[in-house]
Design a protein around this motif. Structure first.
Motif, PDB file in Angstrom:
ATOM      1  N   ASN A   1      40.664  19.808-129.601  1.00 39.20           N
ATOM      2  CA  ASN A   1      41.721  20.449-128.820  1.00 39.20           C
ATOM      3  C   ASN A   1      41.769  21.952-129.081  1.00 39.20           C
ATOM      4  N   GLN A   2      41.604  22.339-130.340  1.00 37.39           N
ATOM      5  CA  GLN A   2      41.650  23.751-130.706  1.00 37.39           C
ATOM      6  C   GLN A   2      40.392  24.504-130.289  1.00 37.39           C
ATOM      7  N   LEU A   3      39.253  23.814-130.351  1.00 34.18           N
ATOM      8  CA  LEU A   3      37.964  24.445-130.046  1.00 34.18           C
ATOM      9  C   LEU A   3      37.238  23.641-128.957  1.00 34.18           C
ATOM     10  N   PRO A   4      37.738  23.664-127.735  1.00 35.13           N
ATOM     11  CA  PRO A   4      37.147  22.831-126.672  1.00 35.13           C
ATOM     12  C   PRO A   4      35.687  23.164-126.360  1.00 35.13           C
ATOM     13  N   GLU A   5      35.272  24.380-126.645  1.00 31.38           N
ATOM     14  CA  GLU A   5      33.895  24.790-126.373  1.00 31.38           C
ATOM     15  C   GLU A   5      32.986  24.612-127.586  1.00 31.38           C
ATOM     16  N   GLY A   6      33.537  24.054-128.661  1.00 34.57           N
ATOM     17  CA  GLY A   6      32.765  23.895-129.884  1.00 34.57           C
ATOM     18  C   GLY A   6      33.081  25.006-130.872  1.00 34.57           C
ATOM     19  N   GLY A   7      32.522  24.894-132.064  1.00 31.06           N
ATOM     20  CA  GLY A   7      32.770  25.930-133.055  1.00 31.06           C
ATOM     21  C   GLY A   7      32.295  25.529-134.434  1.00 31.06           C
ATOM     22  N   SER A   8      32.507  26.435-135.380  1.00 24.55           N
ATOM     23  CA  SER A   8      32.060  26.260-136.753  1.00 24.55           C
ATOM     24  C   SER A   8      33.265  25.938-137.640  1.00 24.55           C
ATOM     25  N   ILE A   9      33.097  24.954-138.543  1.00 24.28           N
ATOM     26  CA  ILE A   9      34.227  24.429-139.304  1.00 24.28           C
ATOM     27  C   ILE A   9      33.944  24.448-140.799  1.00 24.28           C
ATOM     28  N   LEU A  10      34.948  24.880-141.575  1.00 30.08           N
ATOM     29  CA  LEU A  10      34.917  24.750-143.030  1.00 30.08           C
ATOM     30  C   LEU A  10      35.678  23.486-143.404  1.00 30.08           C
ATOM     31  N   LEU A  11      35.111  22.705-144.307  1.00 34.96           N
ATOM     32  CA  LEU A  11      35.721  21.435-144.711  1.00 34.96           C
ATOM     33  C   LEU A  11      35.907  21.457-146.229  1.00 34.96           C
ATOM     34  N   VAL A  12      37.168  21.478-146.670  1.00 34.72           N
ATOM     35  CA  VAL A  12      37.482  21.533-148.103  1.00 34.72           C
ATOM     36  C   VAL A  12      38.150  20.220-148.494  1.00 34.72           C
ATOM     37  N   CYS A  13      37.412  19.400-149.253  1.00 28.37           N
ATOM     38  CA  CYS A  13      37.872  18.057-149.607  1.00 28.37           C
ATOM     39  C   CYS A  13      38.535  18.051-150.976  1.00 28.37           C
ATOM     40  N   GLY A  14      39.101  16.882-151.321  1.00 27.89           N
ATOM     41  CA  GLY A  14      39.575  16.657-152.672  1.00 27.89           C
ATOM     42  C   GLY A  14      38.398  16.345-153.578  1.00 27.89           C
ATOM     43  N   PRO A  15      38.660  15.901-154.801  1.00 34.80           N
ATOM     44  CA  PRO A  15      37.574  15.597-155.742  1.00 34.80           C
ATOM     45  C   PRO A  15      36.582  14.582-155.176  1.00 34.80           C
ATOM     46  N   GLU A  16      35.344  14.708-155.596  1.00 32.26           N
ATOM     47  CA  GLU A  16      34.286  13.831-155.096  1.00 32.26           C
ATOM     48  C   GLU A  16      34.574  12.355-155.374  1.00 32.26           C
ATOM     49  N   ASN A  17      35.269  12.066-156.481  1.00 30.35           N
ATOM     50  CA  ASN A  17      35.537  10.666-156.814  1.00 30.35           C
ATOM     51  C   ASN A  17      36.807  10.136-156.155  1.00 30.35           C
ATOM     52  N   ASP A  18      37.464  10.961-155.339  1.00 32.29           N
ATOM     53  CA  ASP A  18      38.623  10.484-154.590  1.00 32.29           C
ATOM     54  C   ASP A  18      38.134   9.922-153.262  1.00 32.29           C
ATOM     55  N   ARG A  19      38.036   8.612-153.210  1.00 28.67           N
ATOM     56  CA  ARG A  19      37.403   7.960-152.074  1.00 28.67           C
ATOM     57  C   ARG A  19      38.175   8.177-150.776  1.00 28.67           C
ATOM     58  N   SER A  20      39.498   8.216-150.852  1.00 27.28           N
ATOM     59  CA  SER A  20      40.302   8.405-149.644  1.00 27.28           C
ATOM     60  C   SER A  20      40.028   9.763-149.016  1.00 27.28           C
ATOM     61  N   SER A  21      39.990  10.807-149.845  1.00 28.78           N
ATOM     62  CA  SER A  21      39.723  12.148-149.336  1.00 28.78           C
ATOM     63  C   SER A  21      38.328  12.233-148.726  1.00 28.78           C
ATOM     64  N   GLN A  22      37.363  11.628-149.385  1.00 28.43           N
ATOM     65  CA  GLN A  22      35.993  11.654-148.871  1.00 28.43           C
ATOM     66  C   GLN A  22      35.873  10.838-147.581  1.00 28.43           C
ATOM     67  N   ASN A  23      36.616   9.731-147.472  1.00 24.04           N
ATOM     68  CA  ASN A  23      36.587   8.934-146.245  1.00 24.04           C
ATOM     69  C   ASN A  23      37.102   9.734-145.057  1.00 24.04           C
ATOM     70  N   THR A  24      38.165  10.502-145.279  1.00 23.59           N
ATOM     71  CA  THR A  24      38.700  11.339-144.206  1.00 23.59           C
ATOM     72  C   THR A  24      37.654  12.352-143.744  1.00 23.59           C
ATOM     73  N   ALA A  25      37.002  12.998-144.696  1.00 19.63           N
ATOM     74  CA  ALA A  25      35.984  14.002-144.367  1.00 19.63           C
ATOM     75  C   ALA A  25      34.782  13.357-143.675  1.00 19.63           C
ATOM     76  N   ASP A  26      34.351  12.198-144.184  1.00 21.60           N
ATOM     77  CA  ASP A  26      33.209  11.505-143.567  1.00 21.60           C
ATOM     78  C   ASP A  26      33.507  11.127-142.124  1.00 21.60           C
ATOM     79  N   THR A  27      34.715  10.622-141.887  1.00 20.51           N
ATOM     80  CA  THR A  27      35.100  10.218-140.533  1.00 20.51           C
ATOM     81  C   THR A  27      35.147  11.410-139.603  1.00 20.51           C
ATOM     82  N   LEU A  28      35.684  12.529-140.099  1.00 22.90           N
ATOM     83  CA  LEU A  28      35.712  13.752-139.288  1.00 22.90           C
ATOM     84  C   LEU A  28      34.305  14.152-138.868  1.00 22.90           C
TER      85      LEU A  28
END
Length: 372
Positions: A188-215
């Motif tokens: 919605n914010q970038l309808p034409e596409g764009g470049s994204i920075l993704l800052v996750c929680g700790p690597e061993n936090d599976r919930s945070s990593q699942n959110t990032a993986d799904t994105l």
């Protein structure tokens, strides 16, 4: 490999705990850094009624003590009380457990894993029926959880799935749903596409990593590129700040959006953009729907946050904890299983997942102190 999920879902929950915020303001006066008001050894014996003999009074007190000792005992160890919603969760947990006729002791590790280990050992020594743990470090509690379960104590992992050892239930927000909702807002914010920075929680936090993986899965093969993906070393403010700064240093000049694992990180990103006089040039997205994030959304300096239904999670954790302690069986509602990889075997952990909600300028006005 995408893990399967064991999902317990009920009807949509209405928010029952607007008053919880007011109650928590009173309760926090008696809440210390590590312990809630009363340990299980300090029970309410009361006083025998009437003018009975000393022997009758003593017998009444003994009966009351026996009844108290027979109650289900729940021990809760939170990672810290820094998150705004923790006050609400604490109040709801205590209220729900007590309404169900059980006892609860709530402690906070204040972000220190050694303190949390000691709290779990304390609950184990007190022979509680269930321990609910929001882990400071989900990969550092294996020995303590094993010791507790070897003594017949049930363990509920709250928000973060504990690694390396079996637990009896996992209660958390639906991390994959959150990833899908963030992907929709990116589009919605970038309808034409764009470049994204993704800052996750700790690597061993599976919930945070699942959110990032799904994105990433949702954006894959289209015009959106993950220019940078990094992880905070821990959930401390210092490590979160370092992770956000590193993201900007690596690819911040070219990015069109930054997705952060928490609203605290999102606030740090918004501050960097303001200092660089680039406010509005990059879409900022966070998670948790805390009051500062909602204010930034109204001001236009943050595009979106993810609402985590704190009341629902706390209430369900309390209800299932008491139900399990009393020998209840909720297996008839289970259709899938969440997979946890141990060192030598795979553990299957039942999971209750609460639906998340995307909060943008269109609906942020409906959010009041972490409660819709």
């Amino acid at each position: 490999r995408r893990p399967s999920l064991q999902i317990l879902r009920g009807k949509d929950m209405k928010c029952k705990y607007f008053a919880a915020v007011l109650i928590s303001a009173f309760a926090v006066v008696s809440f210390s850094g590590c312990s809630f008001p009363r340990s299980f050894d300090e029970t309410e014996s009361g006083t025998a009624a009437g003018e009975g003999t000393a022997e009758a009074k003593e017998k009444t007190q003994e009966n009351m003590q026996e009844e108290e000792n027979e109650k289900v005992k729940i021990g809760v160890s939170f990672d810290s009380m820094e998150q705004e919603r923790r006050e609400i969760e604490r109040t709801v947990l205590e209220d729900t457990v007590q309404k169900l006729g059980a006892l609860v002791e709530i402690q906070s590790a204040e972000g220190d894993i050694e303190t949390q280990k000691e709290q779990i050992r304390q609950f184990t020594d007190e022979s509680v029926n269930v321990i609910i743990v929001a882990a400071v470090d989900s990969s550092a509690l294996e020995a303590e959880i094993r010791d507790a379960r070897n003594q017949g104590i049930l363990v509920v992992a709250y928000e973060r799935l504990i690694q390396g050892e079996q637990t009896d239930l996992f209660v958390a927000a639906d991390s994959r749903m959150a990833g899908e909702q963030i992907a929709d807002e990116i589009k919605n914010q970038l309808p034409e596409g764009g470049s994204i920075l993704l800052v996750c929680g700790p690597e061993n936090d599976r919930s945070s990593q699942n959110t990032a993986d799904t994105l990433e899965e949702e954006l894959e093969g289209n015009s959106w590129e993950i220019a940078y993906r990094g992880c905070a070393a821990s959930w401390s403010g210092e490590d979160e700040k370092h992770a956000v700064e590193e993201a900007f240093q690596n690819a911040g000049k070219q990015a069109d959006a930054i997705v952060c694992a928490t609203d605290r990180m999102a606030g740090m990103a918004a501050e960097i953009l303001e200092n660089e006089q680039r406010t509005g040039e990059m879409a900022v997205i966070g998670q948790n729907a805390d009051s500062d994030a909602c204010r930034r959304i109204q001001e236009g300096t943050q595009a979106m946050t993810i609402y985590i239904p704190a009341e629902e999670l706390a209430e369900k954790a309390a209800e299932y904890a008491v139900q399990m302690a009393e020998g209840g069986n909720f297996s008839e509602t289970i259709t899938e299983e969440y997979e946890l990889v141990g060192e030598e075997e795979e553990f299957m952990v039942p999971c209750y997942r609460a639906e998340t909600l995307a909060v943008t300028e269109e609906n942020v006005s409906k959010l009041g102190r972490n409660t819709f």
